[in-house]
Design a protein around this motif. Structure first.
Motif, short mmCIF file in Angstrom:
data_model
loop_
_atom_site.label_atom_id
_atom_site.label_comp_id
_atom_site.label_asym_id
_atom_site.label_seq_id
_atom_site.Cartn_x
_atom_site.Cartn_y
_atom_site.Cartn_z
N ASP A 38 -19.50 -25.72 -22.09
CA ASP A 38 -18.47 -25.07 -21.28
C ASP A 38 -17.57 -26.15 -20.67
O ASP A 38 -18.02 -27.27 -20.42
CB ASP A 38 -19.12 -24.26 -20.15
N TYR A 97 -2.82 -21.95 -23.12
CA TYR A 97 -4.27 -22.06 -22.91
C TYR A 97 -5.00 -20.96 -23.67
O TYR A 97 -6.02 -21.20 -24.33
CB TYR A 97 -4.62 -22.00 -21.41
N TYR A 174 -3.95 -11.60 -25.87
CA TYR A 174 -5.41 -11.79 -25.88
C TYR A 174 -6.02 -11.09 -27.10
O TYR A 174 -6.77 -11.69 -27.87
CB TYR A 174 -6.01 -11.24 -24.58
N LYS A 178 -8.04 -12.66 -30.58
CA LYS A 178 -9.38 -12.25 -31.01
C LYS A 178 -9.35 -11.69 -32.43
O LYS A 178 -10.24 -11.97 -33.23
CB LYS A 178 -9.93 -11.21 -30.03
N1 NAD Z 1 -16.87 -9.43 -20.13
C1 NAD Z 1 -16.34 -8.48 -20.86
O1 NAD Z 1 -16.17 -7.34 -20.39
C2 NAD Z 1 -15.96 -8.74 -22.29
C3 NAD Z 1 -15.54 -7.67 -23.08
C4 NAD Z 1 -15.19 -7.89 -24.40
C5 NAD Z 1 -15.25 -9.16 -24.93
N2 NAD Z 1 -15.66 -10.19 -24.15
C6 NAD Z 1 -15.70 -11.52 -24.76
O2 NAD Z 1 -16.96 -12.09 -24.47
C7 NAD Z 1 -16.82 -13.50 -24.32
C8 NAD Z 1 -17.38 -13.92 -22.99
O3 NAD Z 1 -16.62 -13.30 -21.94
P1 NAD Z 1 -17.06 -13.43 -20.43
O4 NAD Z 1 -16.86 -12.14 -19.79
O5 NAD Z 1 -18.37 -14.10 -20.36
O6 NAD Z 1 -15.92 -14.42 -19.90
P2 NAD Z 1 -16.10 -15.63 -18.86
O7 NAD Z 1 -14.71 -16.03 -18.47
O8 NAD Z 1 -17.06 -15.29 -17.78
O9 NAD Z 1 -16.76 -16.76 -19.76
C9 NAD Z 1 -16.03 -17.56 -20.63
C10 NAD Z 1 -16.51 -18.99 -20.43
O10 NAD Z 1 -15.72 -19.80 -21.32
C11 NAD Z 1 -15.41 -20.98 -20.61
N3 NAD Z 1 -14.20 -21.56 -21.22
C12 NAD Z 1 -12.90 -21.18 -21.06
N4 NAD Z 1 -12.11 -21.98 -21.76
C13 NAD Z 1 -12.90 -22.88 -22.40
C14 NAD Z 1 -12.65 -23.96 -23.26
N5 NAD Z 1 -11.40 -24.27 -23.63
N6 NAD Z 1 -13.70 -24.68 -23.71
C15 NAD Z 1 -14.97 -24.38 -23.33
N7 NAD Z 1 -15.27 -23.37 -22.50
C16 NAD Z 1 -14.24 -22.61 -22.05
C17 NAD Z 1 -15.18 -20.55 -19.17
O11 NAD Z 1 -15.30 -21.62 -18.25
C18 NAD Z 1 -16.27 -19.51 -19.00
O12 NAD Z 1 -17.44 -20.11 -18.50
C19 NAD Z 1 -15.34 -13.80 -24.48
O13 NAD Z 1 -15.09 -14.17 -25.81
C20 NAD Z 1 -14.67 -12.48 -24.20
O14 NAD Z 1 -13.44 -12.39 -24.86
C21 NAD Z 1 -16.01 -10.02 -22.85
#
Ligand code: NAD
Length: 355
Positions: A38, A97, A174, A178
């Protein structure tokens, strides 16, 4: 069943889903080397580092945008959970980003997986489905929520959106990153024989989610009720009747672990992983549950105008995933809110500093 994997890299491993998954993997596969990578971009992710380390998960500071920051060695699995996960990302005029984390980052994960001959689990999103198609589907207004009608077309029904829906149309930057990553994974499967599964998740919620107005609405609502912060019903007349389905993060992790354990049976899977109609609720209904669980009532302003990329309803129809496994979402919205609130109470002091 297949032999347990020796090593698993979870990118975004200090995030909400990533950290919960690392800990669930640690418990399910005590012999495996679990590495959480991370860059700690998400506010709050740093609070996960100590609990990951305490559980015996290795934490690697790296950035998926930069291939040379991936860990050395090799891994049997890459679970790609890193992202800029906000549907509003890029709307400020700067998609840099978002693009490079979600798309260049997915490419670097694929290249790493190819180099290591690793299999990949990719967390995609229900946001791959085009906004206009969802918004134009006929709906009715009920007492506490909007509901989709059954008109038998477009792959959408009262049970939700299926994978059959036509993907033509805009879906937010976004959602684009994906879907593009999904398609790149498809090309890697075809060209290089990469093994991969793609889970299109709807709203996931549960403890250790640092909810913001643009991402993590269930956590945001629970925290606001706990700390007695004001909230807003934004869009669709400001009535709070917009609907989402929700999946407990433990249920999401359970499915991913099953996929890793039985990977040949899942290889090539692309589909919805959602709480479904049974686990759906409107903001108004969420408010009522939050009041019940926290004992607090907070002021909620009504803002009638919708924001770009908003959806009146999203429910994912997970019939396909349910038909191929006995996995089922185990926790309903009341349990999800109760679990979230338990965590907020436990970590009140550190969370207060992060709001
Ligand atoms: N939470 C939801 O409701 C949800 C729903 C659908 C899909 N998702 C997908 O699930 C995955 C996880 O989502 P989440 O809710 O845990 O999000 P989150 O933001 O809590 O976790 C993402 C993590 O990625 C890290 N990160 C961001 N940019 C980075 C980079 N350039 N290099 C390394 N690390 C990086 C962040 O610091 C964070 O810890 C994502 O791909 C998201 O698109 C989440």
């Amino acid at each position: 069943m297949n032999p347990e994997p020796g090593s698993i890299l979870v990118t975004g491993g200090a995030g909400f889903v990533g950290s919960n998954l690392c800990l669930a993997l640690r418990e399910a596969m005590p012999e495996a080397d679990i590495v959480a990578m991370d860059n700690f971009y998400r506010r709050g992710s740093e609070l996960n580092e100590p609990r990951l380390l305490a559980a015996g998960v290795n934490v690697h500071r790296g950035d998926v945008r930069h291939a040379d920051t991936f860990p050395r060695g090799r891994f049997d699995f890459v679970v790609e959970c890193s992202a800029e996960p906000s549907v509003m990302a890029g709307q400020d005029g700067n998609p840099d980003y978002l693009y490079h984390t979600n798309l260049t980052g997915a490419y670097h994960c694929l290249e790493a997986a190819r180099r290591w001959n690793a299999a990949m689990v990719f967390l995609s999103t229900s946001r791959v489905y085009p906004i206009a198609r969802l918004e134009s589907h006929p709906w009715t207004e009920e007492e506490t929520r909007f509901a989709w009608q059954d008109d038998g077309v477009h792959g959408i029904s009262s049970r939700g959106v299926t994978e059959q829906v036509d993907l033509t149309g805009a879906r937010s930057l976004y959602g684009f990153t994906k879907l593009a990553a999904e398609q790149l994974i498809g090309e890697y499967r075809e060209t290089y024989g990469l093994r991969a599964v793609i889970n299109r998740c709807g709203v996931i919620a549960g403890p250790w989610q640092f909810g913001k107005i643009d991402q993590g609405v269930i956590a945001l609502w629970v925290m606001a009720h706990h700390f007695r912060d004001a909230l807003q019903y934004i869009g669709y007349g400001g009535t709070g009747k917009q609907v989402r389905d929700v999946l407990h993060v433990a249920d999401a992790c359970d499915l991913i672990i099953r996929q890793i354990r039985d990977f040949p049976a899942w290889d090539g899977w692309v589909g919805n992983v959602s709480g479904g109609l049974r686990n759906s609720l409107s903001l108004r209904e969420l408010t009522r549950i939050c009041q019940e669980v926290t004992g607090n009532t907070v002021p909620i302003a009504e803002v009638p105008e919708r924001r770009p990329s908003d959806l009146r309803i999203f429910i994912g129809d997970s019939e396909r995933v349910l038909s191929r496994t006995d996995w089922r979402p185990g926790k309903d919205p009341l349990q999800i809110v109760t679990d979230l609130h338990g965590w907020v109470r436990e970590c009140e002091h550190s969370l207060a500093a992060h709001r």
